[in-house]
Design a protein around this motif. Structure first.
Motif, PDB file in Angstrom:
ATOM      1  N   ASP A 181      35.843  73.186 -11.484  1.00 14.86           N
ATOM      2  CA  ASP A 181      36.934  72.216 -11.535  1.00 14.86           C
ATOM      3  C   ASP A 181      36.991  71.431 -12.836  1.00 14.86           C
ATOM      4  OD1 ASP A 181      37.530  73.071  -9.029  1.00 14.86           O
ATOM      5  OD2 ASP A 181      37.140  71.167  -8.003  1.00 14.86           O
ATOM      6  N   ALA A 182      35.924  71.422 -13.606  1.00 16.02           N
ATOM      7  CA  ALA A 182      35.966  70.759 -14.911  1.00 16.02           C
ATOM      8  C   ALA A 182      36.958  71.444 -15.836  1.00 16.02           C
ATOM      9  CB  ALA A 182      34.575  70.758 -15.549  1.00 16.02           C
ATOM     10  N   ALA A 183      37.235  72.730 -15.568  1.00 17.85           N
ATOM     11  CA  ALA A 183      38.116  73.505 -16.442  1.00 17.85           C
ATOM     12  C   ALA A 183      39.389  73.973 -15.765  1.00 17.85           C
ATOM     13  CB  ALA A 183      37.367  74.719 -16.992  1.00 17.85           C
ATOM     14  N   HIS A 184      39.383  74.069 -14.434  1.00 14.54           N
ATOM     15  CA  HIS A 184      40.567  74.613 -13.765  1.00 14.54           C
ATOM     16  C   HIS A 184      40.626  74.181 -12.305  1.00 14.54           C
ATOM     17  CE1 HIS A 184      37.611  77.631 -12.401  1.00 14.54           C
ATOM     18  NE2 HIS A 184      37.314  77.798 -13.667  1.00 14.54           N
ATOM     19  N   ILE A 185      41.859  73.971 -11.834  1.00 18.76           N
ATOM     20  CA  ILE A 185      42.140  73.586 -10.454  1.00 18.76           C
ATOM     21  C   ILE A 185      43.242  74.503  -9.942  1.00 18.76           C
ATOM     22  CG2 ILE A 185      43.030  71.755  -8.941  1.00 18.76           C
ATOM     23  CD1 ILE A 185      40.472  70.830 -10.000  1.00 18.76           C
TER      24      ILE A 185
ATOM     25  N   ILE B 122      25.887  72.578 -19.559  1.00 20.67           N
ATOM     26  CA  ILE B 122      26.911  73.133 -18.675  1.00 20.67           C
ATOM     27  C   ILE B 122      27.652  71.975 -18.022  1.00 20.67           C
ATOM     28  CG2 ILE B 122      27.407  74.657 -16.740  1.00 20.67           C
ATOM     29  CD1 ILE B 122      26.047  76.041 -19.141  1.00 20.67           C
ATOM     30  N   GLY B 123      28.953  71.918 -18.219  1.00 17.55           N
ATOM     31  CA  GLY B 123      29.772  70.874 -17.599  1.00 17.55           C
ATOM     32  C   GLY B 123      30.384  71.394 -16.314  1.00 17.55           C
ATOM     33  N   ALA B 124      29.718  71.109 -15.195  1.00 21.86           N
ATOM     34  CA  ALA B 124      30.194  71.539 -13.876  1.00 21.86           C
ATOM     35  C   ALA B 124      30.428  70.319 -13.000  1.00 21.86           C
ATOM     36  CB  ALA B 124      29.174  72.484 -13.230  1.00 21.86           C
ATOM     37  N   ASP B 125      31.008  69.280 -13.592  1.00 22.86           N
ATOM     38  CA  ASP B 125      31.117  67.978 -12.932  1.00 22.86           C
ATOM     39  C   ASP B 125      32.531  67.656 -12.464  1.00 22.86           C
ATOM     40  OD1 ASP B 125      31.809  67.939 -15.614  1.00 22.86           O
ATOM     41  OD2 ASP B 125      31.034  65.936 -16.003  1.00 22.86           O
TER      42      ASP B 125
END
Length: 390
Positions: A286-290, A156-159
């Motif tokens: 935030d790794a995928a959307h801001i 899981i990329g939650a960085d």
């Protein structure tokens, strides 16, 4: 080390997913680039959707939030010499939001992981996902001079926006959508009583302002500033004077000021990457959307990602059903884009754009006039603000 789920990123998203999966007997490890003190020093969002609050309770982390958080049934928009109230409770069908600082929420999640004996590795350097397109992905990192490998089922990329996870996906796989706004938010935190018991969004000819809070003794205030501004340019006194100039006179007159305990400028950006899955790695938060902070969708959008991943992982491990994992990106993005639309709408309605012409100004005035003349428009705003269904 062999684990079921390796989570990159020890912020609220990664910690929440780790805690939820732990309660279902699914083993995780969390890798965080920075120290716990650094993570807890971040000053971020403080408005939680009712669905996010429910998810915190499901994670057995909501006790302090329910005790100390501020339940808000509405908020105010100051504009054109008046201050109108949006009745969230009335127009959303009985829902509200919880004002509870991200720092405190993250602290609660850390403490829950500590109680459960969860593995959260801080100061993990050179974190790198490998073989995401195979059925045997793994992650390597350096810690205290040693290189460590974690074999896992899923990553899981939650960085965050600047993290390694999204950057590990080949560029030709991803499609990016981005809008950079021509201004930022100068924000301060002060140990002062809030200006109002509910948030005040202010549209003014000098620019946007927001009166927010973290508690009844801790206030968070913002003013719109040019992108080229720096924190050094703004003394506390200059900030307070500028804030007062953008607020209704009665609010400005009773505003309690004090020394700032944190001051920063955040540029405003809208960003989405598609897809949110690459093989056995899933992006979240935030790794995928801001989103711009207007409308408080950032942390809440991350929570919806975690909700979908949590349930997809349960279905996989408990029922051997991979429909949730296979459909994660499409499902998450559908809600992400709705949050993007709402944040864009709030931002364009309330901010002063440097290239606005008279036509644009009249449209903003008309948009606000329509909002407060139409119950349907207020229902739409309230529905989005308290949180769309997962």
């Amino acid at each position: 080390m062999k684990i079921q789920v390796c989570i990159i990123g020890g912020g609220p998203s990664g910690l929440l997913l780790s805690q939820l999966l732990h309660l279902q007997g699914i083993e995780t490890v969390v890798l965080e680039k920075y120290s716990r003190d650094y993570v807890l020093a971040r000053i971020r969002a403080g408005v939680l959707e009712h669905g996010f609050a429910k998810l915190m309770r499901e994670a057995q982390c909501g006790e302090r939030m329910d005790r100390e958080g501020e339940i808000h049934n509405g908020f105010h928009i100051a504009h054109d010499g008046v201050m109108d109230r949006v009745d969230l409770y009335k127009y959303s069908g009985g829902s509200s939001v919880v004002v509870y600082g991200q720092t405190e929420l993250t602290r609660d999640l850390y403490e829950a992981r500590d109680r459960a004996g969860g593995t959260v590795i801080h100061n993990a350097e050179d974190v790198t996902p490998h073989d995401m397109k195979t059925d045997k992905p793994y992650v390597t990192y350096r810690h205290e001079g040693q290189t460590v490998r974690i074999d896992c089922d899923y990553i899981i990329g939650a960085d965050g926006f600047h993290g390694v996870s999204r950057k590990s996906i080949p560029r030709d796989v991803l499609r990016e959508y981005e809008r950079i706004y021509p201004f930022g938010w100068l924000g301060i935190l002060s140990r002062t009583k809030p200006a109002s018991h509910e948030l005040i969004y202010a549209k003014h000819e000098r620019g946007f302002a927001l009166c927010s809070m973290r508690s009844q003794v801790l206030s968070r205030y913002y003013v719109q500033v040019p992108l080229e501004d720096t924190v050094d340019k703004w003394s506390d006194e200059a900030f307070w004077e500028e804030l007062k100039s953008r607020l209704p006179e009665d609010i400005a007159a009773k505003l309690i000021t004090g020394p700032s305990i944190e001051k920063s400028i955040a540029p405003l950006r809208s960003f989405v990457v598609e897809p949110m899955r690459y093989g056995r790695m899933f992006l979240a938060g935030d790794a995928a959307h801001i989103v711009p902070p207007t409308g408080a969708r950032g942390l809440n959008s991350a929570a919806s990602d975690i909700y979908y991943l949590y349930h997809a992982m349960i279905d996989h491990y408990k029922k051997s059903d991979d429909a949730g994992l296979d459909g994660y990106s499409q499902r998450a993005l559908a809600r992400v884009w709705k949050a993007q639309r709402f944040s864009w709408w709030m931002t364009t309605m309330l901010h002063r754009f440097p290239d606005n012409i008279a036509y644009d100004d009249k449209l903003q005035e008309t948009e606000l006039a329509y909002l407060f003349s139409s119950e349907a428009a207020q229902r739409s705003l309230a529905e989005n603000y308290v949180g769309l269904p997962f």
